[in-house]
Design an enzyme around this catalytic site. Structure first.
Site, PDB file in Angstrom:
ATOM      1  CG  ASP A   4       1.886  -5.014   5.122  1.00 50.08           C
ATOM      2  OD1 ASP A   4       2.063  -5.806   6.064  1.00 50.08           O
ATOM      3  OD2 ASP A   4       2.308  -5.208   3.971  1.00 50.08           O
TER       4      ASP A   4
ATOM      5  CG  ASP B 254       7.830  -7.780   5.320  1.00 46.66           C
ATOM      6  OD1 ASP B 254       8.969  -8.178   5.113  1.00 46.66           O
ATOM      7  OD2 ASP B 254       7.356  -7.654   6.472  1.00 46.66           O
TER       8      ASP B 254
ATOM      9  CG  ASP C 264       2.047  -5.730  -0.060  1.00 41.14           C
ATOM     10  OD1 ASP C 264       1.762  -5.918   1.144  1.00 41.14           O
ATOM     11  OD2 ASP C 264       2.986  -6.326  -0.630  1.00 41.14           O
TER      12      ASP C 264
END
Length: 222
Positions: free
Chosen positions: A14, A16, A171
């Site tokens: 991922d 960001d 996250d």
């Protein structure tokens, strides 16, 4: 995580909050929107916790406008315009992960990025940071986005890697859901943009890493 883990054939990240700390630039844009409406700046940690939820969530945070509220779309356009003017002014690869990428590339191992960020912002960001992923899949590249597994499958296909040989590292719960649906190892990291009430260790991941240092150590050692 202290136990040894199997080394994956390919890494998918991922963007960001997992690979790149983009919150400072997104916080700047969010507070620019606030200032445009005559409001005081929000504290940085408050904005940071919402970054993974996207531009609409930041508009809601900044102005209290729900997605379907009048003025939301215009506010989102303002925020994204402010962000797009400087996507990498303060954004940086999370410090230990640059060492992981250098090691991975030196060994000619494939890696890539799968993000729900639009390409108009993701592409200049990774270019400014000098990142050279083998594949970049963005929110607008396919008809669906995470938590659908299709973007992850497409990334694996372009890397010529079997999904079962890939780690997908994220996250957010949707990252873990996408990885599991794609048949990849789901890897949750606790250093990203996680809301205070959210326990990343409760997500249905295969591996959990509290810090970037722990993730790097598991993959390439100290």
């Amino acid at each position: 995580m202290k136990a040894a883990v199997p080394r994956p054939g390919a890494l998918l990240f991922d963007l960001d909050g997992t690979l790149v700390d983009t919150a400072p630039d997104l916080a700047r844009a969010t507070n620019a929107l606030r200032a445009h409406h005559g409001l005081a700046a929000l504290e940085y940690p408050v904005i940071r916790a919402q970054v993974s939820n996207g531009g609409s969530a930041l508009v809601t945070l900044a102005l209290g406008l729900a997605r379907d509220a009048e003025g939301h779309d215009a506010a989102r356009d303002f925020l994204l315009e402010a962000y797009g003017q400087a996507v990498a002014a303060e954004s940086r690869v999370f410090p230990p992960l640059d060492r992981l990428l250098a090691d991975w590339e030196a060994r000619a191992r494939p890696w890539g990025i799968v993000t729900n960020k639009p390409r108009a912002y993701a592409e200049p960001l990774i270019a400014a940071l000098g990142l050279t992923p083998g594949v970049l899949i963005c929110a607008d590249d396919l008809p669906v986005k995470k938590p659908s597994p299709e973007p992850l499958w497409e990334a694996a296909r372009r890397l010529r890697a079997a999904a079962s040989d890939c780690w997908y590292i994220g996250d957010h719960l949707r990252d873990i859901q996408a990885a599991r649906a794609a048949g990849m190892a789901a890897v949750a990291v606790g250093y990203g943009y996680i809301e205070e009430h959210d326990d990343y260790r409760a997500w249905p991941a295969d591996f959990w890493f509290e810090t970037g240092e722990a993730l790097v150590a598991a993959l390439i050692g100290h």
